[in-house]
Design a protein around this motif. Structure first.
Motif, PDB file in Angstrom:
ATOM      1  N   SER A 108     -11.054  13.292  -2.878  1.00  3.97           N
ATOM      2  CA  SER A 108     -10.869  11.909  -3.298  1.00  3.97           C
ATOM      3  C   SER A 108      -9.406  11.534  -3.506  1.00  3.97           C
ATOM      4  CB  SER A 108     -11.638  11.675  -4.599  1.00  3.97           C
ATOM      5  OG  SER A 108     -11.410  10.386  -5.079  1.00  3.97           O
ATOM      6  N   ARG A 109      -9.049  10.376  -2.969  1.00  6.56           N
ATOM      7  CA  ARG A 109      -7.768   9.713  -3.231  1.00  6.56           C
ATOM      8  C   ARG A 109      -8.149   8.294  -3.623  1.00  6.56           C
ATOM      9  NH1 ARG A 109      -3.748   9.138   0.886  1.00  6.56           N
ATOM     10  NH2 ARG A 109      -5.419   8.433   2.253  1.00  6.56           N
ATOM     11  N   ALA A 110      -7.962   7.951  -4.901  1.00  7.80           N
ATOM     12  CA  ALA A 110      -8.433   6.674  -5.426  1.00  7.80           C
ATOM     13  C   ALA A 110      -7.276   5.736  -5.729  1.00  7.80           C
ATOM     14  CB  ALA A 110      -9.244   6.910  -6.696  1.00  7.80           C
ATOM     15  N   ALA A 111      -7.547   4.439  -5.542  1.00  9.24           N
ATOM     16  CA  ALA A 111      -6.566   3.405  -5.853  1.00  9.24           C
ATOM     17  C   ALA A 111      -7.260   2.244  -6.529  1.00  9.24           C
ATOM     18  CB  ALA A 111      -5.870   2.933  -4.578  1.00  9.24           C
ATOM     19  N   ALA A 112      -6.489   1.496  -7.302  1.00 12.71           N
ATOM     20  CA  ALA A 112      -6.982   0.267  -7.924  1.00 12.71           C
ATOM     21  C   ALA A 112      -5.787  -0.632  -8.211  1.00 12.71           C
ATOM     22  CB  ALA A 112      -7.722   0.571  -9.220  1.00 12.71           C
ATOM     23  N   ASP A 113      -6.010  -1.912  -8.110  1.00 13.19           N
ATOM     24  CA  ASP A 113      -5.029  -2.922  -8.489  1.00 13.19           C
ATOM     25  C   ASP A 113      -5.714  -3.828  -9.496  1.00 13.19           C
ATOM     26  OD1 ASP A 113      -3.335  -5.055  -8.798  1.00 13.19           O
ATOM     27  OD2 ASP A 113      -3.270  -5.601  -6.672  1.00 13.19           O
ATOM     28  N   PRO A 114      -5.364  -3.729 -10.784  1.00 17.61           N
ATOM     29  CA  PRO A 114      -6.019  -4.549 -11.798  1.00 17.61           C
ATOM     30  C   PRO A 114      -5.948  -6.049 -11.505  1.00 17.61           C
ATOM     31  CG  PRO A 114      -4.720  -2.838 -12.838  1.00 17.61           C
ATOM     32  CD  PRO A 114      -4.384  -2.801 -11.366  1.00 17.61           C
ATOM     33  N   ASN A 115      -4.977  -6.461 -10.684  1.00 24.36           N
ATOM     34  CA  ASN A 115      -4.852  -7.869 -10.310  1.00 24.36           C
ATOM     35  C   ASN A 115      -5.469  -8.155  -8.944  1.00 24.36           C
ATOM     36  OD1 ASN A 115      -3.360  -8.685 -12.662  1.00 24.36           O
ATOM     37  ND2 ASN A 115      -1.672  -7.506 -11.822  1.00 24.36           N
TER      38      ASN A 115
ATOM     39  N   PRO B 222       0.810  -1.222   0.000  1.00 25.02           N
ATOM     40  CA  PRO B 222       0.000   0.000   0.000  1.00 25.02           C
ATOM     41  C   PRO B 222       0.846   1.276   0.000  1.00 25.02           C
ATOM     42  CG  PRO B 222      -0.226  -1.154   2.083  1.00 25.02           C
ATOM     43  CD  PRO B 222       0.547  -2.056   1.166  1.00 25.02           C
ATOM     44  N   GLY B 223       2.034   1.238   0.574  1.00 24.16           N
ATOM     45  CA  GLY B 223       2.894   2.417   0.608  1.00 24.16           C
ATOM     46  C   GLY B 223       3.454   2.798  -0.751  1.00 24.16           C
ATOM     47  N   GLY B 224       3.495   1.853  -1.683  1.00 26.03           N
ATOM     48  CA  GLY B 224       4.014   2.135  -3.014  1.00 26.03           C
ATOM     49  C   GLY B 224       2.940   2.203  -4.080  1.00 26.03           C
ATOM     50  N   MET B 225       1.708   1.934  -3.693  1.00 22.03           N
ATOM     51  CA  MET B 225       0.611   1.917  -4.654  1.00 22.03           C
ATOM     52  C   MET B 225       0.321   3.323  -5.176  1.00 22.03           C
ATOM     53  SD  MET B 225      -3.166   0.234  -4.135  1.00 22.03           S
ATOM     54  CE  MET B 225      -2.427  -1.311  -3.627  1.00 22.03           C
ATOM     55  N   GLU B 226       0.081   3.416  -6.481  1.00 22.54           N
ATOM     56  CA  GLU B 226      -0.260   4.712  -7.076  1.00 22.54           C
ATOM     57  C   GLU B 226      -1.622   5.168  -6.564  1.00 22.54           C
ATOM     58  OE1 GLU B 226      -1.691   5.759 -11.373  1.00 22.54           O
ATOM     59  OE2 GLU B 226       0.512   5.791 -11.344  1.00 22.54           O
TER      60      GLU B 226
ATOM     61  N   GLN C 273      -1.659   3.721   5.619  1.00 22.98           N
ATOM     62  CA  GLN C 273      -0.646   2.886   4.965  1.00 22.98           C
ATOM     63  C   GLN C 273      -0.485   3.250   3.492  1.00 22.98           C
ATOM     64  OE1 GLN C 273      -0.828  -1.334   5.528  1.00 22.98           O
ATOM     65  NE2 GLN C 273      -1.508  -1.133   7.655  1.00 22.98           N
ATOM     66  N   PHE C 274      -1.495   3.881   2.905  1.00 24.79           N
ATOM     67  CA  PHE C 274      -1.450   4.310   1.510  1.00 24.79           C
ATOM     68  C   PHE C 274      -0.837   5.707   1.482  1.00 24.79           C
ATOM     69  CE2 PHE C 274      -4.515   1.019   1.904  1.00 24.79           C
ATOM     70  CZ  PHE C 274      -4.495   0.330   0.701  1.00 24.79           C
ATOM     71  N   SER C 275       0.464   5.741   1.673  1.00 26.75           N
ATOM     72  CA  SER C 275       1.153   6.996   1.984  1.00 26.75           C
ATOM     73  C   SER C 275       1.754   7.714   0.783  1.00 26.75           C
ATOM     74  CB  SER C 275       2.257   6.716   3.006  1.00 26.75           C
ATOM     75  OG  SER C 275       3.125   5.708   2.518  1.00 26.75           O
ATOM     76  N   ARG C 276       1.678   7.123  -0.372  1.00 28.42           N
ATOM     77  CA  ARG C 276       2.246   7.773  -1.549  1.00 28.42           C
ATOM     78  C   ARG C 276       1.478   9.058  -1.860  1.00 28.42           C
ATOM     79  NH1 ARG C 276       3.388   4.633  -7.211  1.00 28.42           N
ATOM     80  NH2 ARG C 276       4.060   6.443  -8.371  1.00 28.42           N
ATOM     81  N   GLU C 277       2.204  10.084  -2.245  1.00 22.69           N
ATOM     82  CA  GLU C 277       1.585  11.368  -2.598  1.00 22.69           C
ATOM     83  C   GLU C 277       0.643  11.167  -3.782  1.00 22.69           C
ATOM     84  OE1 GLU C 277       0.813  15.334  -2.074  1.00 22.69           O
ATOM     85  OE2 GLU C 277       2.132  14.111  -0.826  1.00 22.69           O
TER      86      GLU C 277
END
Length: 141
Positions: free
Chosen positions: A41-48, A23-27, A107-111
């Motif tokens: 909004s801060r959105a994330a997705a993992d195609p896998n 999660p720390g490196g996720m876009e 944990q989703f700390s990426r800017e």
């Protein structure tokens, strides 16, 4: 796979986001449309990965569409929290999760990367979502 739980403030909508990504490196994307700006909004997705959205009371779920009307934006009518967006139907449905609605959001700390999709056609937008968003299962609606 790590499972990240979350949901809206009152608990009517619950989220289960499974991903093998750190999660720390996720876009993290910060869409610059007027809806997302207003919601921070801060959105994330993992195609896998996979998102499971569980709704306790369908009457307290607000589904909102705007612009090109290519996605359903899920909000709780009770507490007002924006939790996810879903494009497509059935097995073809794809989603993003709103990081702020996750219990372990820190944990989703990426800017967040500011993104603008205004120049996309309807077809381009749908194609991007098919590849960049993740599979989703919705329960209770």
């Amino acid at each position: 796979m790590t499972v990240h739980g979350g949901g809206c403030h009152c608990g009517n909508i619950r989220l289960s986001f499974s991903s093998a990504l750190d999660p720390g490196g996720m876009e993290i994307r910060a869409c610059q449309c007027s809806f997302c700006i207003r919601h921070g909004s801060r959105a994330a997705a993992d195609p896998n990965g996979k998102l499971i959205v569980s709704v306790e009371d369908r009457a307290r779920l607000q589904i909102y569409r705007f612009g090109l009307r290519t996605a359903d934006y899920l909000l709780c009518r009770e507490c007002g929290v924006y939790v996810a967006a879903i494009a497509g139907d059935g097995d073809d449905a794809r989603a993003i999760v709103i990081v702020n609605a996750l219990d372990d959001r820190e944990q989703f700390s990426r800017e967040p990367i500011p993104v603008r999709y205004d120049a996309e056609s309807r077809e381009q937008r749908l194609a991007r979502r098919r590849t960049a968003w993740m599979p989703v299962e919705v329960r209770g609606i």
